[in-house]
Each structure stands twice: as C-alpha cells, then as structure tokens.
Design a protein around this motif. Structure first.
Motif, mmCIF file in Angstrom:
data_model
loop_
_atom_site.group_PDB
_atom_site.id
_atom_site.type_symbol
_atom_site.label_atom_id
_atom_site.label_comp_id
_atom_site.label_asym_id
_atom_site.label_seq_id
_atom_site.Cartn_x
_atom_site.Cartn_y
_atom_site.Cartn_z
ATOM 1 N N ILE A 17 19.247 60.171 -19.787
ATOM 2 C CA ILE A 17 20.444 59.743 -20.510
ATOM 3 C C ILE A 17 20.652 60.623 -21.731
ATOM 4 C CG2 ILE A 17 21.441 57.898 -21.927
ATOM 5 C CD1 ILE A 17 20.155 55.891 -20.026
ATOM 6 N N MET A 18 19.578 60.870 -22.474
ATOM 7 C CA MET A 18 19.682 61.719 -23.659
ATOM 8 C C MET A 18 20.107 63.139 -23.293
ATOM 9 S SD MET A 18 16.823 62.626 -26.560
ATOM 10 C CE MET A 18 16.852 60.987 -27.255
ATOM 11 N N ALA A 19 19.550 63.657 -22.193
ATOM 12 C CA ALA A 19 19.873 65.023 -21.786
ATOM 13 C C ALA A 19 21.331 65.144 -21.351
ATOM 14 C CB ALA A 19 18.949 65.451 -20.649
ATOM 15 N N VAL A 20 21.792 64.214 -20.504
ATOM 16 C CA VAL A 20 23.161 64.296 -19.976
ATOM 17 C C VAL A 20 24.185 64.070 -21.080
ATOM 18 C CG1 VAL A 20 24.827 63.218 -18.418
ATOM 19 C CG2 VAL A 20 22.484 63.635 -17.639
ATOM 20 N N THR A 21 23.978 63.026 -21.896
ATOM 21 C CA THR A 21 24.919 62.766 -22.988
ATOM 22 C C THR A 21 24.900 63.907 -23.992
ATOM 23 O OG1 THR A 21 23.227 61.456 -24.145
ATOM 24 C CG2 THR A 21 24.794 60.264 -22.756
ATOM 25 N N GLY A 22 23.707 64.437 -24.260
ATOM 26 C CA GLY A 22 23.603 65.560 -25.189
ATOM 27 C C GLY A 22 24.348 66.779 -24.697
ATOM 28 N N PHE A 23 24.271 67.041 -23.385
ATOM 29 C CA PHE A 23 24.962 68.203 -22.818
ATOM 30 C C PHE A 23 26.477 68.060 -22.952
ATOM 31 C CE2 PHE A 23 26.904 70.272 -19.046
ATOM 32 C CZ PHE A 23 26.608 71.587 -19.381
ATOM 33 N N PRO A 62 41.424 57.942 -24.193
ATOM 34 C CA PRO A 62 40.280 57.809 -23.273
ATOM 35 C C PRO A 62 39.151 58.773 -23.618
ATOM 36 C CG PRO A 62 42.334 57.763 -22.044
ATOM 37 C CD PRO A 62 42.685 58.134 -23.454
ATOM 38 N N ALA A 63 39.516 59.995 -24.044
ATOM 39 C CA ALA A 63 38.494 60.969 -24.424
ATOM 40 C C ALA A 63 37.707 60.475 -25.633
ATOM 41 C CB ALA A 63 39.148 62.313 -24.731
ATOM 42 N N ARG A 64 38.389 59.900 -26.611
ATOM 43 C CA ARG A 64 37.714 59.385 -27.801
ATOM 44 C C ARG A 64 36.768 58.238 -27.451
ATOM 45 N NH1 ARG A 64 43.045 59.234 -31.763
ATOM 46 N NH2 ARG A 64 42.916 61.396 -32.508
ATOM 47 N N VAL A 65 37.230 57.338 -26.598
ATOM 48 C CA VAL A 65 36.400 56.200 -26.206
ATOM 49 C C VAL A 65 35.151 56.681 -25.461
ATOM 50 C CG1 VAL A 65 36.280 54.148 -24.743
ATOM 51 C CG2 VAL A 65 38.312 54.568 -26.144
ATOM 52 N N ILE A 66 35.350 57.612 -24.535
ATOM 53 C CA ILE A 66 34.219 58.152 -23.764
ATOM 54 C C ILE A 66 33.217 58.839 -24.681
ATOM 55 C CG2 ILE A 66 33.553 59.897 -22.055
ATOM 56 C CD1 ILE A 66 36.176 59.240 -20.589
ATOM 57 N N LEU A 67 33.725 59.608 -25.642
ATOM 58 C CA LEU A 67 32.837 60.309 -26.575
ATOM 59 C C LEU A 67 32.040 59.329 -27.425
ATOM 60 C CD1 LEU A 67 35.154 63.244 -27.711
ATOM 61 C CD2 LEU A 67 32.979 63.461 -26.493
ATOM 62 N N LEU A 68 32.678 58.254 -27.885
ATOM 63 C CA LEU A 68 31.971 57.253 -28.680
ATOM 64 C C LEU A 68 30.891 56.558 -27.854
ATOM 65 C CD1 LEU A 68 34.876 55.643 -30.751
ATOM 66 C CD2 LEU A 68 33.023 57.082 -31.605
ATOM 67 N N ILE A 69 31.187 56.294 -26.574
ATOM 68 C CA ILE A 69 30.188 55.693 -25.685
ATOM 69 C C ILE A 69 29.016 56.647 -25.493
ATOM 70 C CG2 ILE A 69 29.745 54.950 -23.310
ATOM 71 C CD1 ILE A 69 32.617 53.878 -23.234
ATOM 72 N N LEU A 70 29.320 57.932 -25.311
ATOM 73 C CA LEU A 70 28.258 58.921 -25.142
ATOM 74 C C LEU A 70 27.386 59.026 -26.391
ATOM 75 C CD1 LEU A 70 30.202 61.782 -23.298
ATOM 76 C CD2 LEU A 70 28.492 60.239 -22.321
#
Length: 234
Positions: A17-23, A62-70
């Motif tokens: 999770i850390m690797a994928v979200t970090g990427f 949607p991009a902002r929401v996704i980024l905050l979730i990540l």
C-alpha cells in the motif's frame, strides 16, 4: 473480501500500500511541478492553465478526492509499519548507533507528517484561499486578470512575496524531497524490484530526482522574492 482485508492488514500488504500510493503521489508531485512552473511562461499561460482546471470540476474534484485518499492510506500504512517495528523491538537500544541507514530513512515518518501538515496549509492558502493565511491582508478571491479569469499568476506572486510564506514553502519542499529521496528507492525494494546489482543506481537516481524536484519547486518563491512578476503588485 475478508482474505483481501486480512492481506492488506499484514505488514507485507501495508508495504505494498505504501509503495503503490507513494508511486502515484510521486507522479502527482512531478505533474504538479510542471503545472506550477508555467508561472515562468507568464501570466497568460499560467492563468489559461488554471482556468482549464477550474472550469472542469468533473475532473479536478475526483482527482482531489482520490489524492486525499491516497495520502491518508500512505500515512496509515507508514504509522502501522512504524508501530509494528517498535512492537517487534520493545526494548530500545542503550545507545542508538544507526548503521547503514541514511538520515532520510530514519526520519521518514516525521518528514511525512510535517509534509502532510504543509499540504493542509497549502490547500487552505492557495486552493480554499483563506484570507488570514496569506499574511498579506488581501483576498486572493478578488484577483481577476484582463480576460476575467481568476488571476493565479498574481495570487502566486502576492503569496510568495511574503518572506515567511516562501521560507515555509521552501522548507516544506526540502522535507518532501528528503522524504522522496528515500521513499522512491524503498518503493522498488518493497515490491521486490531492487537487488544488489542495480540497487545503488536506483538510490542515486532517487536522490537526483528528489534534488531536481526541490530545485523546481523552490525556484518559484525564490524568483518571486528576487523580483519576478513584481509588475502585478502595482
């Protein structure tokens, strides 16, 4: 579903999770940098770019929401892994002597949390445009260019013309890039793509990329403090 959830709760799942979200967040940092650097193309170019984003809320929100979730997932996995590491070694060292670790790797959690605090401030400052945070006494909402678009160019010039705002921004970008210098390299290790053959090369590339990103972001407030765009202040 229960098996998937259990896998994500494991240390290996949290590392993924850390690797994928970090990427994904690393790619966003680069994309955001290219957007911000349009300030050096002039008022028209930056405001045209900003107007395109603001006039397409079906894309930007949607991009902002996704980024905050990540970001939330990235911080959650980091905290969980940090707690698991401490639990595995309940008795601390009598004298801590880091061996084979860099300062960036030892301060990942701290720098990440500070960067998160900066993100909140940055969103309130330039996105939500909360007036008392810009330290100028001016309302960014009222800035409009000759084409009747929101004057993002003037907003950035006015905002970064305050030395304290610029200093906080540069400091935060430094911490972000310190975080990236280790995190980008660790990402490949977490997913098993790093070995002794080209591991050192990945480490050097990660540090070089982090340095270039820092230079790119820091160049904006530094240029403003040196007088770039000062005509809009008149």
């Amino acid at each position: 579903m229960k098996i998937i959830f259990s896998s994500l709760k494991s240390s290996l799942g949290q590392k993924y999770i850390m690797a994928v979200t970090g990427f994904v967040l690393f790619l966003f940092v680069i994309a955001h940098l290219f957007g911000n650097l349009q300030i050096f193309l002039g008022r028209e170019a930056l405001n045209r770019y900003g107007h395109f984003l603001q006039s397409n809320p079906e894309l930007i929100w949607p991009a902002r929401v996704i980024l905050l979730i990540l970001v939330a997932l990235h911080i959650w996995s980091a905290v969980e892994l940090s707690l698991a590491n401490k639990a595995a070694r309940p008795v601390s060292y009598a004298k801590y002597q880091p061996v084979g670790s860099s300062y960036a790797s030892r301060t990942m959690l701290m720098s990440g949390l500070i960067v998160f605090a900066f993100i909140i401030y940055h969103l309130l400052h330039f996105t939500a445009q909360v007036q008392y945070l810009n330290l100028t006494g001016q309302s960014f909402i009222t800035f409009v260019d000759p084409e009747r678009r929101h004057d993002i160019f003037k907003m950035m010039i006015v905002g970064f013309n305050n030395v304290w705002v610029s200093a906080f921004y540069v400091l935060s970008m430094g911490l972000l890039c310190l975080h990236l210098s280790h995190g980008t390299s660790s990402m490949f290790q977490s997913i098993g793509w790093k070995n002794q053959a080209y591991g050192p090369l990945l480490d050097r590339l990660a540090r070089a990329a982090a340095f270039l990103i820092f230079v790119g972001y820091a160049s904006i407030p530094v240029a403003v403090l040196l007088g770039y765009g000062k005509d809009v202040l008149k």
